[in-house]
Motif scaffolding. Sequence first.
Motif, PDB file in Angstrom:
ATOM      1  N   ARG A  24       0.827  -1.276   0.569  1.00 26.03           N
ATOM      2  CA  ARG A  24       0.111  -0.206  -0.313  1.00 26.03           C
ATOM      3  C   ARG A  24       0.495   1.296   0.082  1.00 26.03           C
ATOM      4  O   ARG A  24       1.630   1.112   0.693  1.00 26.03           O
ATOM      5  CB  ARG A  24      -1.253  -0.058   1.053  1.00 26.03           C
ATOM      6  N   GLU A  25       0.253   2.139  -0.286  1.00 21.89           N
ATOM      7  CA  GLU A  25       1.370   2.994  -1.436  1.00 21.89           C
ATOM      8  C   GLU A  25       0.474   4.403  -0.335  1.00 21.89           C
ATOM      9  O   GLU A  25      -0.977   4.805  -0.261  1.00 21.89           O
ATOM     10  CB  GLU A  25       1.171   3.565  -2.520  1.00 21.89           C
ATOM     11  N   LYS A  26       0.647   5.495   0.359  1.00 22.87           N
ATOM     12  CA  LYS A  26       0.574   6.542   0.580  1.00 22.87           C
ATOM     13  C   LYS A  26      -0.042   7.834  -0.572  1.00 22.87           C
ATOM     14  O   LYS A  26       0.707   7.732  -1.067  1.00 22.87           O
ATOM     15  CB  LYS A  26       1.393   7.769   1.951  1.00 22.87           C
ATOM     16  N   THR A  27      -1.023   8.110  -0.551  1.00 16.73           N
ATOM     17  CA  THR A  27      -1.937   9.312  -1.636  1.00 16.73           C
ATOM     18  C   THR A  27      -1.714  10.408  -1.787  1.00 16.73           C
ATOM     19  O   THR A  27      -0.858  10.921  -0.153  1.00 16.73           O
ATOM     20  CB  THR A  27      -3.682   8.971  -1.715  1.00 16.73           C
ATOM     21  N   ALA A  28      -1.262  11.388  -2.589  1.00 20.02           N
ATOM     22  CA  ALA A  28      -1.574  13.064  -2.364  1.00 20.02           C
ATOM     23  C   ALA A  28      -2.303  13.391  -0.644  1.00 20.02           C
ATOM     24  O   ALA A  28      -1.199  14.655  -0.448  1.00 20.02           O
ATOM     25  CB  ALA A  28      -0.998  13.504  -3.536  1.00 20.02           C
ATOM     26  N   ARG A  29      -3.428  12.901  -0.478  1.00 20.92           N
ATOM     27  CA  ARG A  29      -3.825  13.539   0.002  1.00 20.92           C
ATOM     28  C   ARG A  29      -4.185  12.726   1.572  1.00 20.92           C
ATOM     29  O   ARG A  29      -5.638  12.723   1.872  1.00 20.92           O
ATOM     30  CB  ARG A  29      -6.022  14.018  -0.640  1.00 20.92           C
ATOM     31  N   HIS A  30      -3.245  11.884   1.978  1.00 21.09           N
ATOM     32  CA  HIS A  30      -2.971  11.130   2.943  1.00 21.09           C
ATOM     33  C   HIS A  30      -3.024  11.897   4.225  1.00 21.09           C
ATOM     34  O   HIS A  30      -2.693  13.301   4.487  1.00 21.09           O
ATOM     35  CB  HIS A  30      -1.490  10.495   2.976  1.00 21.09           C
ATOM     36  N   GLY A  31      -4.152  11.387   5.128  1.00 21.41           N
ATOM     37  CA  GLY A  31      -4.156  12.365   6.177  1.00 21.41           C
ATOM     38  C   GLY A  31      -4.701  13.383   6.208  1.00 21.41           C
ATOM     39  O   GLY A  31      -5.600  14.176   6.999  1.00 21.41           O
ATOM     40  N   GLN A  32      -5.548  14.074   4.917  1.00 28.06           N
ATOM     41  CA  GLN A  32      -6.064  15.232   4.835  1.00 28.06           C
ATOM     42  C   GLN A  32      -8.081  15.061   4.671  1.00 28.06           C
ATOM     43  O   GLN A  32      -8.300  13.706   3.338  1.00 28.06           O
ATOM     44  CB  GLN A  32      -6.102  16.018   3.878  1.00 28.06           C
ATOM     45  N   GLY A  33      -8.809  15.142   5.279  1.00 31.85           N
ATOM     46  CA  GLY A  33     -10.631  15.026   4.791  1.00 31.85           C
ATOM     47  C   GLY A  33     -10.646  13.767   5.871  1.00 31.85           C
ATOM     48  O   GLY A  33      -9.965  12.399   5.961  1.00 31.85           O
ATOM     49  N   LYS A  34     -11.967  13.480   4.769  1.00 36.53           N
ATOM     50  CA  LYS A  34     -12.371  11.777   5.394  1.00 36.53           C
ATOM     51  C   LYS A  34     -11.755  10.871   4.517  1.00 36.53           C
ATOM     52  O   LYS A  34     -11.785  11.269   3.057  1.00 36.53           O
ATOM     53  CB  LYS A  34     -13.878  11.776   5.016  1.00 36.53           C
ATOM     54  N   ARG A  35     -11.656   9.696   5.382  1.00 41.55           N
ATOM     55  CA  ARG A  35     -11.436   8.551   4.415  1.00 41.55           C
ATOM     56  C   ARG A  35     -11.508   7.269   3.163  1.00 41.55           C
ATOM     57  O   ARG A  35     -11.428   8.102   2.399  1.00 41.55           O
ATOM     58  CB  ARG A  35     -10.360   7.390   5.675  1.00 41.55           C
ATOM     59  N   TYR A  36     -12.851   7.618   3.492  1.00 36.45           N
ATOM     60  CA  TYR A  36     -13.934   6.360   2.748  1.00 36.45           C
ATOM     61  C   TYR A  36     -14.974   7.192   2.115  1.00 36.45           C
ATOM     62  O   TYR A  36     -15.486   7.602   2.428  1.00 36.45           O
ATOM     63  CB  TYR A  36     -14.105   5.354   3.965  1.00 36.45           C
ATOM     64  N   LYS A  37     -14.560   7.024   1.008  1.00 41.89           N
ATOM     65  CA  LYS A  37     -15.289   7.412   0.319  1.00 41.89           C
ATOM     66  C   LYS A  37     -16.345   6.423  -0.613  1.00 41.89           C
ATOM     67  O   LYS A  37     -15.656   5.833  -1.370  1.00 41.89           O
ATOM     68  CB  LYS A  37     -14.807   8.143  -1.257  1.00 41.89           C
ATOM     69  N   VAL A  38     -17.992   6.838  -0.738  1.00 42.21           N
ATOM     70  CA  VAL A  38     -18.551   5.441  -1.206  1.00 42.21           C
ATOM     71  C   VAL A  38     -19.121   6.278  -2.614  1.00 42.21           C
ATOM     72  O   VAL A  38     -20.013   7.458  -2.332  1.00 42.21           O
ATOM     73  CB  VAL A  38     -20.195   5.559  -0.365  1.00 42.21           C
ATOM     74  N   THR A  39     -19.102   5.382  -4.047  1.00 44.53           N
ATOM     75  CA  THR A  39     -19.167   6.235  -4.965  1.00 44.53           C
ATOM     76  C   THR A  39     -19.567   5.063  -6.014  1.00 44.53           C
ATOM     77  O   THR A  39     -19.820   4.088  -6.017  1.00 44.53           O
ATOM     78  CB  THR A  39     -17.819   7.146  -5.733  1.00 44.53           C
ATOM     79  N   GLY A  40     -20.372   5.642  -7.188  1.00 45.24           N
ATOM     80  CA  GLY A  40     -20.557   4.259  -7.893  1.00 45.24           C
ATOM     81  C   GLY A  40     -22.017   4.387  -7.952  1.00 45.24           C
ATOM     82  O   GLY A  40     -22.202   3.613  -8.535  1.00 45.24           O
ATOM     83  N   ILE A  41     -23.196   4.680  -7.100  1.00 49.01           N
ATOM     84  CA  ILE A  41     -23.730   4.311  -6.732  1.00 49.01           C
ATOM     85  C   ILE A  41     -25.218   5.503  -7.815  1.00 49.01           C
ATOM     86  O   ILE A  41     -25.182   6.486  -7.989  1.00 49.01           O
ATOM     87  CB  ILE A  41     -24.776   4.022  -5.966  1.00 49.01           C
ATOM     88  N   PRO A  42     -25.798   4.189  -8.805  1.00 48.47           N
ATOM     89  CA  PRO A  42     -26.977   4.921 -10.204  1.00 48.47           C
ATOM     90  C   PRO A  42     -27.277   6.434  -9.007  1.00 48.47           C
ATOM     91  O   PRO A  42     -27.963   5.420  -7.958  1.00 48.47           O
ATOM     92  CB  PRO A  42     -27.350   3.688 -10.403  1.00 48.47           C
ATOM     93  N   GLY A  43     -27.363   7.403  -9.867  1.00 47.30           N
ATOM     94  CA  GLY A  43     -28.091   8.020  -9.071  1.00 47.30           C
ATOM     95  C   GLY A  43     -28.525   8.966  -7.561  1.00 47.30           C
ATOM     96  O   GLY A  43     -28.682   9.590  -7.635  1.00 47.30           O
ATOM     97  N   VAL A  44     -27.390   8.201  -6.766  1.00 43.74           N
ATOM     98  CA  VAL A  44     -26.979   9.067  -5.926  1.00 43.74           C
ATOM     99  C   VAL A  44     -25.282   9.500  -5.538  1.00 43.74           C
ATOM    100  O   VAL A  44     -24.461   8.926  -6.322  1.00 43.74           O
ATOM    101  CB  VAL A  44     -26.536   7.444  -5.190  1.00 43.74           C
TER     102      VAL A  44
END
Length: 426
Positions: A24-44
Amino acid sequence: MPGYIEDRWFRRGPADPATGKRTREKTARHGQGKRYKVTGIPGVRARSFDRKADADAWKAKAEHESKSGEFIDSRRGQILFRAYVEDEWWPSKSGDPATLTTIKGRVWTHLLPHLGALTLNSIRTPQLRALLKQLESTIGPGTIHEAWGYLSSILQSAVDDERITKNYCKTSKSIKLPTRPPRKARAWSRERVAAVREGLKPRVRIMVDIGVSAGLRQSEVFGLAVEDIDEAKQIIHVRRQVKKVGAKLVFALPKGGKTRTAPAPPELLERLRAHLEEFPAKKVTLPWKDPRPPETDREAKERAPQTFELIVTGAQGGALRRDSFNDREWKPALAAAGVIPPPVQVRQGKDQRAVWKYVEAREEGFHALRHTAASVWLDARESIVSVSNWLGHEDASITLRIYAHMMPEADGRGRDAMDAWLKASS
């Protein structure tokens, strides 16, 4: 495409040569904002969370509601209650201008000061309990019920607009509104009617005769014209009323939006003739129903001013105003007749000027004459359907609910009729 959860702090790196497992590699936004993003649900719309467990739970709920077409993004409910009312709910309201004025007064006076700074989705049972406590300390049960009804209408509109999922005015079972004290219609005695009539100025005394003889509402007496009196048939056509919309007067249909006829006994007709000889009818022109400038041809036609020869008018020949008549004519007559106490002097306004004030007298308003008319008709055993029609009620059940206590006893006629029926069948 099904929804998924994106880890915004880490991404998959190359495989470890020693173990073969992906790193695992740290992303550029590591430690910034909320960590887990729920996406890809149609219409949501995508949403982020601090904890994986919260993201999993919301993803499951959103996917289920999305499939059933019931998903509502809670962020749409973060609009302030005041903003929603002023920018979305109120501009969509339509209907009778006078009714809208009443609604706006209740909402702006009793709801916005207490709830205006809250978001829609934060108005739940605890907030409603606090509101009710505040209202109970300032206004009576009847006004509370009105304001609560308007609040429920606002929240239901927010549900329909998919800003919130629930109207807590309807679902909060632990909240109990104060009981409205029962109001029993009371008729006046002949002596009280005569005393109040005598206390009025001669030019408006006929109003008492019309109210007590034909059961017209105060606003309907204000709008009664010469053409509405049918002496041959001994009836009065109740075709209009004078209403106050904002600060302006208009003609409009009687309450309930329908015309009717009421009985005009010979003595009333005689008094009307005498009144018109002494105080001739005056032509009065007012807009119909809505005083605002029309914006369309249809509105121009509907609101076009109409002219009628009114039987009762003000001293200068214009239509009477309810508040002015009540303060300057009706209450002084009540006080003169001993129905209410004399006025007391109080100081009001910035300049603290002295004015005479009468007590509130809702139970002794002009409507008492209408109750008296109903009591006389019912005591004479007039049918409840006829009385209902004369009073302009929507149906006879309303008349029964208001005036059942005034109906005379059956005097044993039902018992005697049943006894005769049984004897005839034996």
